[in-house]
Write a protein that holds these residues in place. Structure first.
Motif, PDB file in Angstrom:
ATOM      1  N   SER A 139      48.894  34.930  29.512  1.00  0.00           N
ATOM      2  CA  SER A 139      47.834  33.923  29.508  1.00  0.00           C
ATOM      3  C   SER A 139      46.782  34.277  30.547  1.00  0.00           C
ATOM      4  O   SER A 139      47.065  34.894  31.576  1.00  0.00           O
ATOM      5  CB  SER A 139      48.415  32.546  29.791  1.00  0.00           C
ATOM      6  OG  SER A 139      48.786  32.434  31.136  1.00  0.00           O
ATOM      7  N   LEU A 140      45.545  33.874  30.269  1.00  0.00           N
ATOM      8  CA  LEU A 140      44.472  34.117  31.218  1.00  0.00           C
ATOM      9  C   LEU A 140      44.724  33.336  32.497  1.00  0.00           C
ATOM     10  O   LEU A 140      44.298  33.727  33.575  1.00  0.00           O
ATOM     11  CB  LEU A 140      43.134  33.729  30.597  1.00  0.00           C
ATOM     12  CG  LEU A 140      42.737  34.594  29.403  1.00  0.00           C
ATOM     13  CD1 LEU A 140      41.499  34.043  28.729  1.00  0.00           C
ATOM     14  CD2 LEU A 140      42.496  36.016  29.841  1.00  0.00           C
ATOM     15  N   MET A 141      45.453  32.237  32.369  1.00  0.00           N
ATOM     16  CA  MET A 141      45.847  31.465  33.543  1.00  0.00           C
ATOM     17  C   MET A 141      46.701  32.331  34.478  1.00  0.00           C
ATOM     18  O   MET A 141      46.428  32.430  35.673  1.00  0.00           O
ATOM     19  CB  MET A 141      46.629  30.246  33.041  1.00  0.00           C
ATOM     20  CG  MET A 141      47.574  29.628  34.002  1.00  0.00           C
ATOM     21  SD  MET A 141      46.721  28.514  35.098  1.00  0.00           S
ATOM     22  CE  MET A 141      47.615  28.822  36.600  1.00  0.00           C
ATOM     23  N   ALA A 142      47.739  32.971  33.908  1.00  0.00           N
ATOM     24  CA  ALA A 142      48.612  33.826  34.723  1.00  0.00           C
ATOM     25  C   ALA A 142      47.841  35.030  35.252  1.00  0.00           C
ATOM     26  O   ALA A 142      47.995  35.415  36.418  1.00  0.00           O
ATOM     27  CB  ALA A 142      49.812  34.285  33.902  1.00  0.00           C
ATOM     28  N   ALA A 143      46.969  35.607  34.414  1.00  0.00           N
ATOM     29  CA  ALA A 143      46.152  36.729  34.869  1.00  0.00           C
ATOM     30  C   ALA A 143      45.265  36.289  36.033  1.00  0.00           C
ATOM     31  O   ALA A 143      45.045  37.047  36.981  1.00  0.00           O
ATOM     32  CB  ALA A 143      45.294  37.264  33.715  1.00  0.00           C
ATOM     33  N   GLY A 144      44.781  35.044  35.960  1.00  0.00           N
ATOM     34  CA  GLY A 144      43.956  34.512  37.040  1.00  0.00           C
ATOM     35  C   GLY A 144      44.734  34.427  38.344  1.00  0.00           C
ATOM     36  O   GLY A 144      44.235  34.807  39.407  1.00  0.00           O
TER      37      GLY A 144
END
Lengths: 458, 301
Positions: A139-144
């Motif tokens: 997820s882009l959340m985790a990548a963030g």
């Protein structure tokens, strides 16, 4: 167009090609036994209802809603749109989106192309592709969160600055001793002059120079510092820079005592007539030596750079670098997508065309530029356009990576739309205008898709 | 582009360009491939290391993380601990994990079922306006979801499902459909006509042909769609931020709410982010072939 990351490709399965290849022709004529349109409507109904209510109706509603104020009752015409192009914060937002659209697709496509070509030259291409492609599943959340860690400013915590400071310190030997200063007083052979430490008397070649320094903070004292030594007299200009302080008292001021430690990594300059004649760096015991200096008298100087704080890297999450930093995370996420698509395109290029060119005497570079890239251009275009659409819609990465205080400087349209409509502002008129603005920005690509599809269909 | 090509062909310029390859050009090739190997290893590390860092941080205590960078694990291995994970699972994370499952699984099933029916109609049935309707679907492929946030929030408020899991699922399903219909229709078109005609000749009803002929034959495409749709919904944050209230929030929204104190919540954030990406990674490695196929077929999205 099927592709797998591991091993040889299967013979092309029936999986549909993208719009780049165009769909197979719809078999229309040979169908005489087909069901009645009523049956077709039953099959289509659930999809039509969902698309109608959740996607099509909102477009119409948003167009109208964007013409009204925040309460929804006052008609403001195009006022909300005027606001988008006049408000200072909004203009920053649009400028950021512009940077995104110009930079990110080019970088991602270029890196994808490099990786795709390079993977053809290694045996462990599958492993490499899997690693680079992996962020696509996350997820882009985790990548963030991953990149918030990478971009931490403290070099002891953030990987980016840890690498930068290591590289910096490798190439520049100067060691920072912030707040250190020369020992003051008439007895001291050196004095402070414009931030630098200079010898009071001109130094003569053959006579060692002493630089007694005080105020060195324990935490900046390098672990490799050795007990200070007086530089041996002899030919050449030499001397010692040391921490003129004996723990627990004792020791003679302005003299090198056995209990005192040298200051390694200090830059020393020999100055003659205002010109720097030579530069040296102190050893672990604080000694330095200028070799091959002509006879004469010099002012020996420790430039100010020695007394500045050590290089601490960049403020990635500050207002100036925040957008490039987030684009870096975006590239990390999407490079695998570009690589896999372009690698599939590469695999489809007929080998004979390349071989024929090589036999005709073309260099690898010519083959690449004149044959490979032109043949790849449809795939490159698909990747490029996909990345433009993705950058226009970018939301999660900006929202997660930019700290709250920097978000105004990192803002993008998709984030501003959410913030204006559902956070604080609660202005759904302006929010609708932003959503329509976003729709207008992707409209050219929508039309492009439809035209490309029709061309493939006929 | 210039830099690209230079890097792409490290041996270029040095090669003679003649079909006969001398000893010298072979040596140059060897050297070139050695350089490529090293560069590729470095690039691979560049892509791998950030995630590795997240894992190490999640397995150390806050005190250790505040004192030193995670890479010190290589020189002086600090004790690894599951403390962060224990704290995480004792908090609100577990509930948000189940919410993610409750949102993702029904959405994936609904999208596959509804899109397969529509795709079958588009591929193998005649009805007026079919081609035009399909072009609309192609156009809807890239509609930004922002366009629907406000209108649907208003509707959900009136109907009374704002904040519920049902609302989130329906929103995801609707926005998953254009891609799903596009992908499946293009696959179904390739099914041999003779199979369908034989079934129709036998007088089988359309729903039966759909269930027993089209659906089984479409498995590869359905698998691609399924994995893609699953990951898309699992990883979504925006739709959850708007439509899921705090009792129904998925992991992404829960973790986002912990972002405000990034430094002090590092234990929850690192372990939570890592747990949230375990299932996508397992799915990715298990089904990467279908994942890539789905991505290639839908690269317009």
């Amino acid at each position: 167009m099927t592709e797998r990351l591991d091993g040889p490709q299967d013979p092309p399965a029936q999986v549909a090609g993208g719009p780049s290849t165009g769909p197979a022709e719809t078999p229309r004529k040979q169908r005489r036994l087909g069901p009645s349109p009523t049956v077709a409507i039953v099959f289509l109904l659930p999809a039509a209802l969902l698309l109608g209510i959740w996607v099509v109706y909102p477009i119409v509603y948003s167009i109208f809603r964007s013409l009204f104020d925040s309460t929804g009752s006052g008609f403001v015409g195009l006022g909300n749109y005027a606001m988008i192009f006049s408000d200072q914060g909004m203009l920053t937002t649009i400028r950021n989106n512009l940077i995104w659209v110009v930079v990110a697709p080019i970088v991602v496509t270029t890196i994808g192309l490099i990786f795709a070509v390079l993977t053809e030259r290694i045996r462990w291409a599958t492993a490499f592709k899997l690693i680079v492609f992996m962020p696509m599943a996350v997820s882009l959340m985790a990548a963030g969160v991953v990149f918030r860690l990478v971009y931490e400013e403290n070099p002891d915590k953030g990987l980016a600055n840890a690498i930068l400071t290591t590289v910096h310190d490798t190439f520049s030997s100067s060691q920072g001793y912030p707040e250190a200063r020369p020992r003051e007083g008439d007895q001291s052979p050196v004095a402070l002059q414009g931030g630098a430490v200079v010898t009071k008397q001109p130094a003569q070649v053959g006579t060692p120079v002493l630089f007694p320094i005080v105020g060195v903070k324990p935490e900046v004292m390098p672990s490799n510092a050795q007990p200070a030594k007086a530089a041996p007299a002899g030919d050449g200009l030499s001397g010692t820079v040391w921490f003129d302080f004996t723990q627990g008292g004792g020791g003679t001021n302005n003299a090198v005592d056995a209990s005192e430690r040298g200051l390694p990594g200090v830059t020393v300059e020999a100055v003659r007539d205002g010109q720097v004649a030579a530069t040296a760096t102190t050893a672990d015991d604080g000694t330095f030596r200028f070799d091959g200096l002509p006879q004469g008298s010099y002012v020996v100087r420790l430039p100010q750079s020695n007394f500045e704080a050590a290089y601490g890297g960049l403020t990635w999450l500050g207002p100036a670098l925040i957008t490039p930093a987030i684009i870096g995370a975006f590239v990390w996420v999407w490079a695998g997508f570009a690589m896999v698509l372009i690698a599939a395109g590469l695999a489809a290029i007929p080998r004979d065309a390349l071989e024929a060119a090589r036999i005709d005497g073309a260099t690898e570079w010519q083959v690449f530029r004149k044959i490979t890239v032109p043949l790849l251009s449809p795939v490159l275009l698909v990747v490029f356009v996909t990345m433009i659409i993705n950058t226009l819609k970018v939301f999660d990465l900006v929202f997660i990576i930019a700290p709250p205080s920097v978000q105004p400087q990192a803002n993008v349209i998709a984030l501003e739309m959410w913030r204006v409509s559902f956070q604080g502002g609660n202005n759904q008129g302006l929010g609708s205008a932003l959503a329509i603005f976003l729709l207008i920005l992707v409209l050219p690509f929508m039309i492009m898709n439809i035209r490309r599809f029709r061309r493939g269909d006929s | 582009m210039t830099t690209t090509a230079t890097a792409a062909a490290p041996s270029s310029g040095l090669e003679t360009g003649t079909p006969r390859r001398g000893v010298l050009s072979k040596i140059v090739d060897r050297l070139g491939s050695g350089v490529v190997q090293v560069v590729m290893v470095l690039l691979g590390l560049f892509w791998l290391v950030p995630t590795l860092g997240l894992l190490v941080v999640s397995m150390r205590t806050t005190e250790v993380n505040n004192a030193e960078g995670w890479w010190t694990i290589f020189t002086k291995p600090a004790e690894l601990t599951l403390q962060s994970y224990q704290g995480l699972l004792a908090g609100g994370f577990t509930a948000s994990f189940w919410n993610t499952v409750l949102i993702t699984v029904p959405t994936t099933v609904l999208v596959i079922g509804i899109a397969a029916m529509a795709a079958y109609a588009f591929a193998w049935m005649d009805f007026p306006g079919r081609d035009g309707a399909f072009l609309v679907v192609v156009g809807l492929l890239i509609v930004p979801i922002q366009i629907a946030l406000i209108p649907i929030a208003v509707i959900y408020g009136n109907v009374g499902i704002f904040g519920s899991i049902l609302g989130v699922v329906l929103f995801h399903t609707a926005f998953g459909l254009p891609f799903a219909i596009f992908l499946l229709r293009n696959f179904f078109v390739g099914i041999p006509a003779s199979l369908l005609e034989a079934a129709r000749m036998d007088g089988a009803p359309e729903w039966k042909i759909f269930v027993s002929v089209v659906f089984p034959l479409g498995k590869p495409a359905i698998a691609s769609l399924g994995i893609f749709q699953f990951l898309w919904v699992w990883n979504d944050m925006l739709i959850a931020l708007v439509f899921a209230d705090s009792g129904n929030q998925p992991m992404t929204k829960y973790l986002q709410s912990q972002m405000r104190q990034f430094g002090s919540n590092m234990d929850i954030l690192s372990s939570g982010a890592f747990l949230s990406l375990i299932i996508p990674l397992v799915l990715f490695f298990a089904f990467q072939r279908y994942f890539v196929q789905g991505m290639m077929a839908g690269s317009v999205k």
